[in-house]
Design a protein around this motif. Structure first.
Motif, PDB file in Angstrom:
ATOM      1  N   ASP A   4      64.833  33.711 -41.508  1.00  0.00           N
ATOM      2  CA  ASP A   4      65.670  33.499 -42.684  1.00  0.00           C
ATOM      3  C   ASP A   4      64.885  33.780 -43.961  1.00  0.00           C
ATOM      4  N   THR A   5      65.502  33.591 -45.092  1.00  0.00           N
ATOM      5  CA  THR A   5      64.862  33.910 -46.368  1.00  0.00           C
ATOM      6  C   THR A   5      63.828  32.870 -46.787  1.00  0.00           C
ATOM      7  N   HIS A   6      63.726  31.792 -46.000  1.00  0.00           N
ATOM      8  CA  HIS A   6      62.730  30.753 -46.282  1.00  0.00           C
ATOM      9  C   HIS A   6      61.532  30.864 -45.344  1.00  0.00           C
ATOM     10  N   ARG A   8      61.473  30.946 -42.032  1.00  0.00           N
ATOM     11  CA  ARG A   8      61.568  30.242 -40.758  1.00  0.00           C
ATOM     12  C   ARG A   8      62.007  31.207 -39.650  1.00  0.00           C
ATOM     13  N   CYS A 249      64.276  19.850 -41.966  1.00  0.00           N
ATOM     14  CA  CYS A 249      64.757  21.221 -42.119  1.00  0.00           C
ATOM     15  C   CYS A 249      63.628  22.238 -42.307  1.00  0.00           C
ATOM     16  N   GLU A 250      62.510  21.807 -42.825  1.00  0.00           N
ATOM     17  CA  GLU A 250      61.420  22.731 -43.153  1.00  0.00           C
ATOM     18  C   GLU A 250      60.957  23.521 -41.933  1.00  0.00           C
ATOM     19  N   LYS A 296      71.195  31.281 -44.419  1.00  0.00           N
ATOM     20  CA  LYS A 296      70.846  29.888 -44.124  1.00  0.00           C
ATOM     21  C   LYS A 296      70.256  29.194 -45.342  1.00  0.00           C
ATOM     22  N   ALA A 297      70.805  28.029 -45.662  1.00  0.00           N
ATOM     23  CA  ALA A 297      70.303  27.249 -46.801  1.00  0.00           C
ATOM     24  C   ALA A 297      68.948  26.639 -46.471  1.00  0.00           C
ATOM     25  N   LYS A 298      68.257  26.201 -47.492  1.00  0.00           N
ATOM     26  CA  LYS A 298      66.933  25.606 -47.288  1.00  0.00           C
ATOM     27  C   LYS A 298      67.025  24.308 -46.508  1.00  0.00           C
ATOM     28  N   ALA A 299      68.104  23.550 -46.724  1.00  0.00           N
ATOM     29  CA  ALA A 299      68.222  22.255 -46.042  1.00  0.00           C
ATOM     30  C   ALA A 299      69.679  21.833 -45.943  1.00  0.00           C
TER      31      ALA A 299
END
Length: 326
Positions: A4-6, A8, A249-250, A296-299
């Protein structure tokens, strides 16, 4: 690789086989008289296998089968055997009421770890919560799994004023049995009448447990959703899945595939992508997977923050739990 963009990477796929269940737990299923998805709109065994192979080709190395109750599907055994041939760790979440019919299949498929949903050790409360009289069968099948050498996790959704007084009983259960109890904070889904005053938080659970037991913290991996503990001298362990008070979520590496073939990038995500229709029409499924995960959102699906008293369930847009998959 599915990223995802974070940053993960997603290597864990949860596949719901059905939104049908032989129990009627109110926090999962909104109404007693519930209309289940027609068979024609569900992923068929060969479609589940084909989609699973696509995900494995993108780096997925663990698959969990869920429901509803996955073992109510007539072809559940066939699906388990098909997926057992893939290079993944295969696991299952069940209410255990039909486990006795599947022990040999589990063994053939090398499915050695199961999560069992059980929210009470009291028969009357079990009947009240599930609206079905399956308590003895559930306990008998849990013991059958333990005796068979399976790794058994017990999932208990803790709700204030309903079953929170049983926390100590569940921890006591781990003393002489190699079971792993996981206490789950009550989460909001469509139709489950969630309110913040029903949530028992991680810290509240630990405070209660430590009134009777001396406990130690255990190792938690980056992708773990539970915070693990052991009561000193106990054979088994317990843990808390603290979605509401202390999210994880991290390190999330999970993807969900609903029984009707929709991909969800988070338990609380509003976005869904229809992979089943694309597969049936011969379209590119891989690009759809990457696009969905990119959103996907961060959390917490981007829908709320871990401040329980500020959450209003009516503002959260999502399916009921049974249509997402446990």
């Amino acid at each position: 690789m599915i990223q995802d963009t974070h940053g993960r990477q997603h290597t864990y796929l949860r596949i719901s086989l059905t939104d049908n269940c032989n129990l009627r737990c109110f926090y999962c299923m909104p109404e007693e008289e519930y209309e289940f998805t027609p068979t024609s709109k569900l992923m068929q065994a060969d479609e589940i296998e084909e989609l699973a192979k696509i995900f494995v080709g993108l780096g997925v190395n663990k698959i969990r089968l869920t429901g509803g109750e996955p073992l109510v599907r007539k072809d559940a055994g066939d699906i388990i055997m098909r997926l057992s041939k893939l290079p993944v760790k295969l696991t299952l979440t069940t209410n255990a009421t039909r486990v006795h019919d599947f022990i040999e299949i589990f063994e053939k498929a090398d499915l050695t770890s199961l999560n069992v949903s059980l929210d009470t050790l009291d028969k009357d409360r079990f009947i009240f919560m599930t609206r079905r009289d399956q308590f003895e069968r559930t306990l008998d099948n849990i013991n059958l799994l333990i005796e068979g050498g399976f790794h058994v996790k017990i999932n208990m959704v803790v709700m204030k004023g309903l079953n929170d007084a049983e926390l100590l009983d569940f921890v006591a259960w781990t003393k002489d049995q190699p079971i792993h109890v996981r206490f789950i904070e009550f989460m909001p889904f469509e139709g489950n009448r969630w309110t913040s005053n029903k949530v028992v938080t991680l810290q509240e659970m630990l405070d209660t447990i430590q009134t009777k037991f001396e406990i130690e913290s255990l190792y938690n991996g980056i992708h773990d959703t539970d915070k693990k503990f052991r009561a000193i001298g106990h054979m088994g362990t317990f843990a808390v899945i603290s979605t509401m008070s202390s999210p994880f979520c991290e390190g999330c590496n999970r993807i969900r595939l609903t029984a009707d073939g929709k991909i969800k990038n988070c338990l609380f995500s509003k976005q869904e992508t229809d992979l089943l229709t694309a597969l049936r029409q011969g379209e590119d499924v891989v690009s759809l997977i990457h696009h969905n995960i990119s959103l996907k959102a961060k959390a917490l699906g981007g829908q709320f923050e871990a401040n329980i008293n500020q959450i209003h369930s009516e503002d959260i847009h999502n399916r009921s739990m049974i249509t997402i998959g446990g």
